[in-house]
Every structure is written in C-alpha cells, then in structure tokens.
Design a protein around this motif. Structure first.
Motif, PDB file in Angstrom:
ATOM      1  N   GLU A  41      -1.656 -15.432 117.305  1.00  0.00           N
ATOM      2  CA  GLU A  41      -1.874 -14.545 116.277  1.00  0.00           C
ATOM      3  C   GLU A  41      -3.394 -14.203 115.826  1.00  0.00           C
ATOM      4  O   GLU A  41      -3.695 -12.817 115.761  1.00  0.00           O
ATOM      5  CB  GLU A  41      -1.311 -14.675 114.859  1.00  0.00           C
ATOM      6  CG  GLU A  41       0.013 -14.600 114.561  1.00  0.00           C
ATOM      7  CD  GLU A  41       0.917 -15.782 115.336  1.00  0.00           C
ATOM      8  OE1 GLU A  41       0.168 -16.802 115.646  1.00  0.00           O
ATOM      9  OE2 GLU A  41       2.225 -15.829 115.545  1.00  0.00           O
ATOM     10  N   LYS A  42      -4.294 -15.125 116.097  1.00  0.00           N
ATOM     11  CA  LYS A  42      -5.605 -15.019 115.749  1.00  0.00           C
ATOM     12  C   LYS A  42      -6.068 -13.899 116.856  1.00  0.00           C
ATOM     13  O   LYS A  42      -7.101 -13.207 116.767  1.00  0.00           O
ATOM     14  CB  LYS A  42      -6.326 -16.223 115.785  1.00  0.00           C
ATOM     15  CG  LYS A  42      -7.829 -16.112 115.110  1.00  0.00           C
ATOM     16  CD  LYS A  42      -8.729 -17.380 115.291  1.00  0.00           C
ATOM     17  CE  LYS A  42      -8.323 -18.379 114.026  1.00  0.00           C
ATOM     18  NZ  LYS A  42      -9.238 -19.484 114.306  1.00  0.00           N
ATOM     19  N   LEU A  43      -5.531 -14.201 118.180  1.00  0.00           N
ATOM     20  CA  LEU A  43      -6.243 -13.840 119.299  1.00  0.00           C
ATOM     21  C   LEU A  43      -5.741 -12.394 119.642  1.00  0.00           C
ATOM     22  O   LEU A  43      -6.126 -11.593 120.485  1.00  0.00           O
ATOM     23  CB  LEU A  43      -6.223 -14.277 120.595  1.00  0.00           C
ATOM     24  CG  LEU A  43      -6.793 -15.778 120.548  1.00  0.00           C
ATOM     25  CD1 LEU A  43      -6.538 -16.553 121.821  1.00  0.00           C
ATOM     26  CD2 LEU A  43      -8.421 -15.563 120.631  1.00  0.00           C
ATOM     27  N   SER A  44      -4.597 -11.934 118.615  1.00  0.00           N
ATOM     28  CA  SER A  44      -4.067 -10.597 119.001  1.00  0.00           C
ATOM     29  C   SER A  44      -4.636  -9.405 118.705  1.00  0.00           C
ATOM     30  O   SER A  44      -5.576  -9.688 117.828  1.00  0.00           O
ATOM     31  CB  SER A  44      -2.651 -10.791 118.133  1.00  0.00           C
ATOM     32  OG  SER A  44      -2.940 -10.583 116.786  1.00  0.00           O
ATOM     33  N   PRO A  45      -4.744  -8.446 119.428  1.00  0.00           N
ATOM     34  CA  PRO A  45      -5.865  -7.261 119.117  1.00  0.00           C
ATOM     35  C   PRO A  45      -5.380  -6.802 117.616  1.00  0.00           C
ATOM     36  O   PRO A  45      -4.275  -6.709 117.095  1.00  0.00           O
ATOM     37  CB  PRO A  45      -5.033  -6.233 120.192  1.00  0.00           C
ATOM     38  CG  PRO A  45      -4.060  -6.651 120.900  1.00  0.00           C
ATOM     39  CD  PRO A  45      -3.950  -8.207 120.557  1.00  0.00           C
ATOM     40  N   TYR A  46      -6.558  -6.270 117.120  1.00  0.00           N
ATOM     41  CA  TYR A  46      -6.614  -5.843 115.767  1.00  0.00           C
ATOM     42  C   TYR A  46      -6.201  -4.209 115.704  1.00  0.00           C
ATOM     43  O   TYR A  46      -6.922  -3.533 116.237  1.00  0.00           O
ATOM     44  CB  TYR A  46      -7.912  -6.095 115.178  1.00  0.00           C
ATOM     45  CG  TYR A  46      -8.253  -5.222 113.929  1.00  0.00           C
ATOM     46  CD1 TYR A  46      -7.414  -5.666 112.652  1.00  0.00           C
ATOM     47  CD2 TYR A  46      -9.221  -4.247 113.633  1.00  0.00           C
ATOM     48  CE1 TYR A  46      -7.624  -4.990 111.601  1.00  0.00           C
ATOM     49  CE2 TYR A  46      -9.487  -3.624 112.498  1.00  0.00           C
ATOM     50  CZ  TYR A  46      -8.498  -3.889 111.426  1.00  0.00           C
ATOM     51  OH  TYR A  46      -8.760  -3.403 110.134  1.00  0.00           O
ATOM     52  N   GLU A  47      -5.064  -4.042 115.058  1.00  0.00           N
ATOM     53  CA  GLU A  47      -4.966  -2.491 114.987  1.00  0.00           C
ATOM     54  C   GLU A  47      -4.299  -2.225 113.714  1.00  0.00           C
ATOM     55  O   GLU A  47      -3.211  -1.981 113.295  1.00  0.00           O
ATOM     56  CB  GLU A  47      -3.584  -2.190 115.952  1.00  0.00           C
ATOM     57  CG  GLU A  47      -4.248  -1.960 117.270  1.00  0.00           C
ATOM     58  CD  GLU A  47      -3.173  -1.275 118.283  1.00  0.00           C
ATOM     59  OE1 GLU A  47      -2.027  -0.952 117.777  1.00  0.00           O
ATOM     60  OE2 GLU A  47      -3.467  -1.373 119.405  1.00  0.00           O
ATOM     61  N   CYS A  48      -5.307  -2.501 112.797  1.00  0.00           N
ATOM     62  CA  CYS A  48      -5.236  -2.234 111.150  1.00  0.00           C
ATOM     63  C   CYS A  48      -3.847  -2.955 110.447  1.00  0.00           C
ATOM     64  O   CYS A  48      -3.238  -2.635 109.667  1.00  0.00           O
ATOM     65  CB  CYS A  48      -4.945  -0.747 110.966  1.00  0.00           C
ATOM     66  SG  CYS A  48      -6.270   0.106 111.508  1.00  0.00           S
ATOM     67  N   GLY A  49      -3.726  -4.115 111.375  1.00  0.00           N
ATOM     68  CA  GLY A  49      -2.486  -4.943 110.577  1.00  0.00           C
ATOM     69  C   GLY A  49      -1.423  -4.523 111.138  1.00  0.00           C
ATOM     70  O   GLY A  49      -0.063  -5.275 110.670  1.00  0.00           O
ATOM     71  N   GLU A  51       1.539  -4.387 114.276  1.00  0.00           N
ATOM     72  CA  GLU A  51       2.049  -4.983 115.590  1.00  0.00           C
ATOM     73  C   GLU A  51       1.279  -3.989 116.537  1.00  0.00           C
ATOM     74  O   GLU A  51       1.782  -2.804 116.718  1.00  0.00           O
ATOM     75  CB  GLU A  51       3.218  -5.209 115.630  1.00  0.00           C
ATOM     76  CG  GLU A  51       3.847  -5.709 116.618  1.00  0.00           C
ATOM     77  CD  GLU A  51       4.085  -7.426 116.600  1.00  0.00           C
ATOM     78  OE1 GLU A  51       3.713  -8.128 117.335  1.00  0.00           O
ATOM     79  OE2 GLU A  51       4.759  -7.634 115.487  1.00  0.00           O
TER      80      GLU A  51
END
Lengths: 123, 166
Positions: A41-49, A51
């Motif tokens: 989860e921490k490494l997942s790409p940031y797209e404003c929260g 999925e």
C-alpha cells in the motif's frame, strides 16, 4: 601568500569537495536511522486516495502532433522576427526583402497544411 | 528497518544524536492537507497569520502524502472517505503522525448515522486527539505541541528498554 598558476584554484576545489560532502550527507545520512518498512500500500502510486486504475501511458489523439509541429514552425518564425524588428532601421531594404521571403516560404507551408486539412478539428 | 534503528546501546553519543533527530522531526512536522469538513476552516485559520502555525514549523501544508509527516484529520470521516483516508495514511512515509481534530474525527460527533465512521481511530492509529466542535486554532496548536512533546520522547538509534513482565 601569493597564489599563482593552478594553485589559485585550490579554494574552488575546497568548495567543490565541501559542497559534495554536505550534499551527499544531507541526502544519504538518513539511511542510518530512518525507518524503512516498504509494503504494497505504501508503494502504490498516489492518485488522490483513489485506487489507481488504467495505464499511465494514455493514448493521445495524433492531431495534437500536427498542431505541435505547426506551432513550433510559427513559434520559431516569431523568434526570428524579434531580433530583426529591433535592428530594423539599421538593416535596411535588403533585410526587409529577406524577411518577407522567409515569411512567404513559411506561408506556403501554412497554406499546404490548411489545404491538407491539418487545421480542421474533426473526428 | 534503518541500519542503526533501535540497535545501539544508550550512551552520551547515541542519546544526544537521538535528541537531535527528534528535535529535527518535531520542528518540521509537515501536515498533509486533509480538510474533510468545517474543522478544516479552523485548520486554515491556524495556518493563517493570526495564529501562525509556522511558529511551530508546520506551515508547509503538502498536497501529497509522500512529503508529509502529519495527517490532521480535520472533520467528519464518512465511510466513503474512510477508504481514501486509510490509503492515504498508508502512502505517507514513516515516521508519520495523526491528529484527530474535532468531535467527528474523534468519535463521529453528532453524526451517529449509517454513513459516518465513528472515530478515525477505528482505521488508523491516532497520536493526539483535539476535542471541540470545531476546535479553535489555539486548540489545534496545543495538540501540535502535545505531539511535539510525544516525538521528543521517541527513541531512534537507542535500543528500546526491555520491559520485564512480573
């Protein structure tokens, strides 16, 4: 002490080494004590929260490409016009004729692109 | 885990380094812009010149979790938002801290309904609770100072003390 020759540049060397050491330590000294607990989860790409979905490499309409090329040509044309306009009264008639010729050549390109339908935005 | 994280014995060098690290962390807590409801207005007020959160080094509100240390959950957390809140919390790099601001973030507040999460501590660990509906900016600043005091007591390089259950 009078510095001569290459030794005049010793302060520069000292400066470069110091800058390197400080920059390096600021970036990498934290490795010694910073927490490092990576997980999915921490490494997942940031797209404003939200999925993240889809591919980052989106398809782009090729018409943008034609517009970009045309824009580039006339952008550069404007770039050439500015210095010419500044020294306009010193260059005289010869430069004026040259410039008109230059614009004329580009104008032929524009008319060609227009006739080919590059300026129409239709699907 | 970091190379020396909680691995060194306690002596004058390591404990001093620890306090320096903690001083650095507490003096530049970058909050995550996370205004969910009316508490956000008070949070904005705290950042404005009258209350000036910059006095405590927290004026740099970041719009991305990657650069922020502190999540101020300011407002009502709906169940729909809870999912995003959890994901954003996970996307923050460690060390990360959470302040639950206002009654809604603490325990749902007046919204004892089907759509509201009854307290953000049901999904993420909260460090400091700031009560109020909404809390005044001074209250938020007080909460921030409490968090700074909490950070001061953390151990970074020094081993955690061994607790013997008797």
């Amino acid at each position: 002490m009078l510095l001569s020759g290459l030794s005049r540049y010793i302060p520069v060397l000292v400066f470069m080494v110091l800058a390197g050491v400080i920059g390096f330590s600021m970036l990498y000294l934290g490795i010694l004590w910073r927490p490092k607990r990576p997980y999915k989860e921490k490494l997942s790409p940031y797209e404003c929260g939200i999925e993240p979905f889809g591919d980052a490499r989106e398809r782009v309409v090729p018409r943008y490409y034609v517009y970009a090329m045309l824009f580039l040509a006339f952008d550069v044309e404007a770039l050439f016009l500015f210095p010419w306009a500044i020294v306009f009264d010193k260059l005289g008639v010869f430069a004026l004729v040259e410039m008109v010729l230059f614009i004329f050549i580009l104008l032929i390109g524009l008319i060609y692109a227009w006739a080919k339908g590059a300026l129409d935005w239709r699907y | 885990m970091g190379v020396f994280e909680n691995k060194l014995p306690a002596n004058i060098i390591t404990t001093t380094l620890d306090s320096v690290i903690n001083w650095g962390r507490k003096s530049s807590l970058w909050p995550f812009t996370f205004g969910l409801a009316c508490c956000a207005i008070e949070m904005i007020c705290a950042a404005a010149p009258r209350y000036d959160i910059a006095r405590f080094g927290s004026e740099v509100f970041r719009p991305t979790p990657r650069q922020s240390d502190l999540m101020i959950v300011a407002g009502t957390v709906t169940l729909k938002m809870a999912e995003a809140t959890l994901r954003l919390y996970h996307q923050m790099p460690e060390p990360r801290y959470v302040i639950a601001m206002g009654s809604c973030a603490i325990a749902g507040g007046v919204f004892d309904t089907y759509s509201v999460l009854q307290g953000v501590d049901k999904i993420i660990p909260v460090d400091v609770y700031v009560p109020g509906c909404p809390p005044r900016p001074e209250a938020l600043l007080f909460g921030l100072i409490q968090l700074q005091k909490k950070i001061e007591q953390k151990r970074n390089l020094v081993r955690e003390p061994i607790v013997v259950n008797t």
